[in-house]
Design a protein around this motif. Structure first.
Motif, PDB file in Angstrom:
ATOM      1  N   SER A 380      69.971  30.886 -23.956  1.00 41.21           N
ATOM      2  CA  SER A 380      70.256  29.606 -23.303  1.00 41.21           C
ATOM      3  C   SER A 380      70.393  29.790 -21.796  1.00 41.21           C
ATOM      4  CB  SER A 380      71.533  28.993 -23.883  1.00 41.21           C
ATOM      5  OG  SER A 380      71.807  27.760 -23.276  1.00 41.21           O
ATOM      6  N   GLN A 381      71.112  30.838 -21.387  1.00 35.97           N
ATOM      7  CA  GLN A 381      71.275  31.110 -19.956  1.00 35.97           C
ATOM      8  C   GLN A 381      69.924  31.407 -19.308  1.00 35.97           C
ATOM      9  OE1 GLN A 381      74.044  34.343 -19.818  1.00 35.97           O
ATOM     10  NE2 GLN A 381      75.716  33.156 -20.740  1.00 35.97           N
ATOM     11  N   ALA A 382      69.099  32.160 -20.031  1.00 42.11           N
ATOM     12  CA  ALA A 382      67.785  32.507 -19.490  1.00 42.11           C
ATOM     13  C   ALA A 382      66.921  31.265 -19.325  1.00 42.11           C
ATOM     14  CB  ALA A 382      67.093  33.497 -20.419  1.00 42.11           C
ATOM     15  N   ALA A 383      66.951  30.367 -20.313  1.00 42.07           N
ATOM     16  CA  ALA A 383      66.171  29.138 -20.222  1.00 42.07           C
ATOM     17  C   ALA A 383      66.626  28.285 -19.058  1.00 42.07           C
ATOM     18  CB  ALA A 383      66.266  28.362 -21.535  1.00 42.07           C
ATOM     19  N   ARG A 405      64.722  28.464 -25.896  1.00 38.26           N
ATOM     20  CA  ARG A 405      65.515  27.370 -26.464  1.00 38.26           C
ATOM     21  C   ARG A 405      65.602  27.491 -27.987  1.00 38.26           C
ATOM     22  NH1 ARG A 405      68.631  25.732 -22.498  1.00 38.26           N
ATOM     23  NH2 ARG A 405      67.492  24.838 -20.727  1.00 38.26           N
ATOM     24  N   LEU A 406      64.519  27.932 -28.596  1.00 35.58           N
ATOM     25  CA  LEU A 406      64.536  28.108 -30.047  1.00 35.58           C
ATOM     26  C   LEU A 406      65.512  29.219 -30.432  1.00 35.58           C
ATOM     27  CD1 LEU A 406      63.382  27.215 -32.752  1.00 35.58           C
ATOM     28  CD2 LEU A 406      61.527  28.862 -32.436  1.00 35.58           C
ATOM     29  N   THR A 407      65.493  30.329 -29.691  1.00 39.05           N
ATOM     30  CA  THR A 407      66.439  31.412 -29.943  1.00 39.05           C
ATOM     31  C   THR A 407      67.875  30.929 -29.737  1.00 39.05           C
ATOM     32  OG1 THR A 407      64.809  33.041 -29.214  1.00 39.05           O
ATOM     33  CG2 THR A 407      67.107  33.745 -29.264  1.00 39.05           C
ATOM     34  N   ALA A 408      68.024  30.030 -28.769  1.00 35.94           N
ATOM     35  CA  ALA A 408      69.369  29.495 -28.511  1.00 35.94           C
ATOM     36  C   ALA A 408      69.814  28.483 -29.555  1.00 35.94           C
ATOM     37  CB  ALA A 408      69.400  28.855 -27.124  1.00 35.94           C
ATOM     38  N   GLY A 409      68.935  28.061 -30.445  1.00 35.99           N
ATOM     39  CA  GLY A 409      69.288  27.130 -31.503  1.00 35.99           C
ATOM     40  C   GLY A 409      69.100  25.675 -31.149  1.00 35.99           C
ATOM     41  N   ASP A 410      68.535  25.363 -29.983  1.00 40.09           N
ATOM     42  CA  ASP A 410      68.302  23.978 -29.564  1.00 40.09           C
ATOM     43  C   ASP A 410      66.891  23.590 -29.988  1.00 40.09           C
ATOM     44  OD1 ASP A 410      68.097  21.528 -28.355  1.00 40.09           O
ATOM     45  OD2 ASP A 410      68.891  22.169 -26.424  1.00 40.09           O
ATOM     46  N   THR A 411      66.757  23.145 -31.254  1.00 42.03           N
ATOM     47  CA  THR A 411      65.419  22.910 -31.805  1.00 42.03           C
ATOM     48  C   THR A 411      64.715  21.728 -31.142  1.00 42.03           C
ATOM     49  OG1 THR A 411      66.403  21.579 -33.566  1.00 42.03           O
ATOM     50  CG2 THR A 411      65.981  23.907 -34.040  1.00 42.03           C
TER      51      THR A 411
END
Length: 998
Positions: A380-383, A405-411
């Motif tokens: 999330s921070q990277a995005a 964002r997908l890795t962060a769980g924000d589908t």
């Protein structure tokens, strides 16, 4: 401590295979090899060894690796491979690459031009461009070193659809080329695995799976890594490696490194290795433990940098890593150096800002140290950091942020970014990648609550599926769109979507699907202001009416013309330049019925619109149409040459091949057979590889016409068989097949068969409205019917009244037919004037003009008018020199009948090939020999040469004796072989299309 084996162990069979493939490439027999194996099994090591051997033997070596950052840029591993080779010396400057520079500009920045380009190169055009570039590299090397090259693509399981499509194309077309392809992939690869398996089944590639090392091979590898002999490896170490590594070379090296780093194994004073402690290392966490130990020696900031890099993927760029970590340049480089010294990461390529973990398992081991929440927070921070630094997310940033964002769980955010990346990919011509990105976005929005976001993604996916030719999937997805409620498209967007589906169905000749879409659209048009949608619907419906799918009870051509005219007017008023070009292009075909001036006016209008709005592809297309019309009207190819240069300049390969095929058919009609052969040889294989059925049909039809116009029936029928295999029976050019056969029959002096073929062409055109006019209906057929007495002047006048009869190719025959009627009626002056007019019209057409004079001379002799002897002398000279013995013999017989002196050709041997002259063949025997090519009987040969069957029998006996053939069938085969050597005859497996010339 990192310990590696300096030699490749346990891969003897694989190295033998790779050596054979390299040797084959050096001999011009390209092959492809897929190396399949789990992570750490040694695929990269084997590929590196193959690259070393290729380079050592003088081959060019190009290496690229697929990215592992989630969604990737199209063609990345191929571009990396090309840039790795061209970085120092630059790309080859071969003139033959000029047509492909536009397509290669997506891969090689040096070849991008400031000139506005047309539509992005198609996937097949890009694949063909890569193939041509690899060939050029091999040829350039051949001047100084061994010709050929090796292309290595690693981690194919991470490659996007475009790269896989190019590699599939290469696999299918490497045979007989000096190119070797080696690709590595894991067993769990989906699309890449399917490609490898399918290619292996088709035998266009070899798929070999790397097995685990045996116990003995593990011992040998460990001894080599420790620089000792096999017998010097401590037994306990060997047993531990065999038990725990499970034959995986990477794990063997990690275990050894862990043993040494932990002090359990160390070198003694004598240089041997001794056990000094516990060798136990946790398994299966061996690699994680080893990587963790090396990472632990770094500073906290260095470990943090590595963890964030692992979240980005095995391969990462410094700009992204800098944004994610917040480190300045100095600190970032310090920590990078520490990671390299710890043998965890390494530069990816000789120069550039890309780095990679030493092995995929290294990145996975670092990720295993992170909790899921930690990984999500880093992503999330990277995005966020990337979005702040790069507003609009150009280039690769958008798919990278989507993956983060997908890795962060924000589908939802991931899905929207994937859709945004798909739009950029589609705009750049990477429609396959766009499909994959949109499918991922569509799947992430599966929750019914996301309908408002899901429908626009589905709409975009339908359009993109159409562009990739996946019409069935597009239709199914369009039917599933909600018609009401959340996410429903408004009427205007629904009409636009289904009209686009209808157009795609028409271009795929799926007329019923198109008609269903049009019917659906017509039901929606009244509910809103549809002025911007109606023209596109009218263009589709015009095609459907012309094809006989709709309004069958009307004059189909007239109704289609009305719809096309309405579409053109409506499109211009609504500012729809591309739809207007479609309409004017179609309208020009219909206007041919009223005259080519009107047809050209339509094309000129479309060209003006295409130029004004920068529609490059339509500019070239309409130039081609105008060039074709110019030839039909005057016999000149000047404008078509201009269109060909424009296609070349813009890298429009399909249009370039269309121009070349059209120029070739024009060369056939002018009797310039060497030019026609050169043009068709240039594009026949390329059109097959590009799978462009229309163009390939045209090339095959041209090659058939080339054979027909030289009287070579077997060669003609071979090309026509291939034409049928490419679905030629559905081509609008089908009447020209009958026309070619008719010409061939005339060159065999079989006038009845020729007229039968022309009658069949007429019957086809009566059942299928045609706007192509070189099938014989308005020229050659009226002449043959006049000669046979089947037509009266009134029938001839009706044919002559059609605008197509004024085209020079048709007019030369039509005027000769008129001369026959006038001569038969005793109006000699009118007949002679008609012959003179025929001569002026037929001046560009060397063979046809003389064939027409041979035919009309017979009627002139019978009816007592004109100068048949002079006409026959010119025709006899031409056909004798052209090795068409039947017509030359007929001319000589008619000269005898007229009481004129007949040229004594037997004493001249210039036309007889040198080898046959050495065997003692006379000119007459050579004429018989030529006809044996067609396996004719003695009676048929006698009729064509105007000699007796007994004389033919004597000549055949003499030919058998002089050539040493045991029987007549062998002599016929020898005739075919001799002529094939004199001028190469194309084989039956040539992959060409719809003509703009006829």
């Amino acid at each position: 401590m990192l310990i590696t084996s300096p030699v490749v162990v346990g891969r003897g069979d694989e190295l033998t295979l790779l050596d054979a493939c390299l040797a084959a490439a050096r001999q011009g027999e390209g092959r492809a090899v897929f190396l399949l194996g789990e992570a750490g099994i040694g695929k990269s090591r084997l590929a590196a060894e193959c690259a070393y051997r290729a380079f050592s033997s003088g081959l060019a070596v190009l290496r690229g690796r697929a990215a592992t950052t989630g969604a990737t840029m199209p063609f990345r591993p191929i571009a990396e491979a090309l840039l790795s080779y061209f970085r120092l010396g630059g790309p080859p400057q071969s003139p033959e690459l000029v047509p492909y520079r536009s397509a290669l500009g997506n891969l090689l920045p040096e070849w991008r031009t400031a000139e506005p380009a047309g539509e992005p190169a198609s996937l097949f055009e890009t694949a063909e461009a890569v193939l041509r570039l690899l060939l050029a590299i091999g040829r350039d090397l051949g001047q100084h070193r061994q010709p050929g090259c090796l292309l290595v693509i690693e981690d194919l399981h991470d490659a996007e659809a475009e790269t896989l499509a190019v590699l599939e194309y290469l696999c299918d077309n490497l045979r007989n080329l000096p190119v070797c392809l080696v690709a590595t992939l894991r067993p769990d690869a989906d699309q890449a695995g399917e490609l490898a398996r399918t290619a292996a089944l088709r035998r266009t590639a070899v798929l070999t799976e790397l097995r685990p090392l045996t116990a003995d091979e593990v011992r040998t590898m460990a001894a080599a890594a420790l620089a000792i002999g096999d017998g010097q490896l401590p037994a306990e170490v060997a047993d531990r490696l065999v038990r725990d590594a499970e034959g995986n070379p990477f794990v063997v090296e990690e275990l050894l490194g862990g043993m040494v780093s932990a002090g359990g194994l160390s070198r003694g004073p004598a240089g041997d290795w001794q056990i000094r402690g516990d060798l136990g290392i946790d398994v299966p966490t061996t690699v994680v433990h080893s990587v963790a130990q090396r990472a632990a020696r770094l500073s906290p900031a260095g470990r943090t940098m590595l963890e964030r890099a692992a979240v980005l993927g095995r391969r990462f760029s410094l700009p992204v890593l800098k944004l994610v970590t917040g480190l300045d340049d100095r600190d970032l480089l310090v920590h990078l150096r520490a990671g390299i010294d710890a043998q965890l990461i390494s530069p990816s390529g000789p120069v550039g800002d890309w780095y990679e973990f030493r092995h995929a398992l290294t990145a996975e081991a670092l990720l295993a140290q992170l909790l899921p929440s930690e990984r999500a927070a880093i992503a999330s921070q990277a995005a966020d950091a990337v979005e702040r630094a790069h507003p609009g997310l150009p280039g690769e940033w958008c798919p990278q942020v989507a993956a983060l964002r997908l890795t962060a769980g924000d589908t939802r955010a991931a899905a929207l970014r994937y859709a945004e990346a798909a739009r950029a990919a589609r705009a750049g011509g990477a429609v396959n990648s766009a499909v994959a990105l949109l499918e991922q976005a569509h799947e992430l929005l599966a929750d019914p609550a996301a309908a408002a976001d899901r429908t626009p993604v589905a709409e975009q996916l339908v359009y993109t599926l159409i562009e990739t030719g996946q019409l069935d999937r597009a239709l199914t997805l369009a039917e599933a769109l909600p018609e009401a409620g959340p996410g429903a498209l408004d009427a205007a967007r629904t009409v636009a979507l289904h009209t686009r589906l209808a157009w795609a169905a028409v271009t795929a000749s799926r007329y019923q699907d198109a008609a269903t879409r049009v019917q659906h659209v017509r039901g929606l048009l009244g509910g809103f202001d549809s002025a911007a949608q109606t023209p596109a619907v009218d263009v589709v419906e015009a095609y459907l009416v012309f094809a006989g799918v709709e309004r069958t009870g009307t004059d189909r051509a007239a109704e289609a013309e009305r719809l096309a005219r309405r579409a053109a007017a409506g499109a211009e008023q609504a500012g729809l330049a591309e739809v207007a070009c479609q309409a004017w292009d179609l309208l020009a075909l219909f206007e041919r019925r009223h005259g080519f001036d009107r047809a050209d006016a339509c094309l000129e209008r479309g060209l003006a619109l295409a130029t004004e709005h920068g529609l490059t592809t339509w500019q070239v297309t309409l130039l081609l149409r105008l060039g074709a019309n110019e030839f039909l009207r005057s016999g000149s190819s000047a404008r078509l040459q201009r269109a060909h240069r424009a296609a070349l300049r813009h890298g429009a390969l399909v249009l370039m091949h269309t121009a070349e095929a059209t120029l070739a058919i024009q060369a056939v009609l002018r009797g310039e057979y060497a030019t026609a052969r050169d043009l068709t040889d240039r594009c026949v294989e390329a059109t097959a590889r590009l799978r462009n059925a229309d163009n390939h049909q045209l090339v095959l039809l041209t090659r058939a016409a080339l054979a027909a116009h030289r009287g070579r029936r077997r060669e003609m029928e071979r090309e026509l068989a291939e034409f049928r295999r490419w679905d030629g029976e559905r081509s609008l050019q089908l009447p020209l097949v009958f026309g070619s056969r008719a010409v061939c029959a005339l060159l065999e002096e079989d006038r009845r068969e020729a007229l039968g073929e022309l009658d069949r062409a007429l019957a086809w055109e009566d059942q299928n409205p045609s706007v192509f006019y070189l099938s014989g209906r308005y020229g050659l057929r009226p002449l043959l019917r006049a000669l046979s007495g089947q037509a009266d002047p009134a029938e001839h006048a009706a044919a002559a009244a059609h605008p197509a009869a004024a085209l020079p190719w048709n007019r030369q025959f039509e005027r000769l037919a008129h001369a026959v009627h006038e001569g038969r009626a005793g109006r000699t002056a009118a007949a002679l004037e008609a012959v003179a007019e025929a001569g002026r019209a037929g001046a560009p057409f060397l063979m046809a003009h003389r064939l027409g004079l041979r035919l009309v001379a017979e009627a002139a002799l019978a009816d007592g008018w004109g100068d048949p002897v002079e006409w026959l002398r010119g025709a006899e000279e031409y056909f004798h020199t052209a090795a068409v013995p039947s017509v030359a013999g007929a001319c000589r017989e008619l000269l005898r009948r007229a009481g004129a002196a007949v040229p004594q050709r037997r004493t001249g041997t210039a036309a007889v090939p040198a080898e046959l002259r050495r065997q003692g063949l006379t000119v007459r025997e050579y004429e018989v020999f030529l006809l044996l090519l067609h396996r004719l009987g003695n009676q048929e040969i006698a009729q064509r040469l105007f000699i007796s069957p007994r004389t033919v029998e004597k000549h055949v006996a003499s030919l058998l004796a002089k050539t040493g053939r045991p029987h007549r069938a062998a002599l016929c085969d020898h005739a075919a072989e001799v002529l094939r050597l004199l001028e190469p005859v194309p084989g039956p497996n040539h992959p060409t299309g719809l003509s703009t010339t006829s």
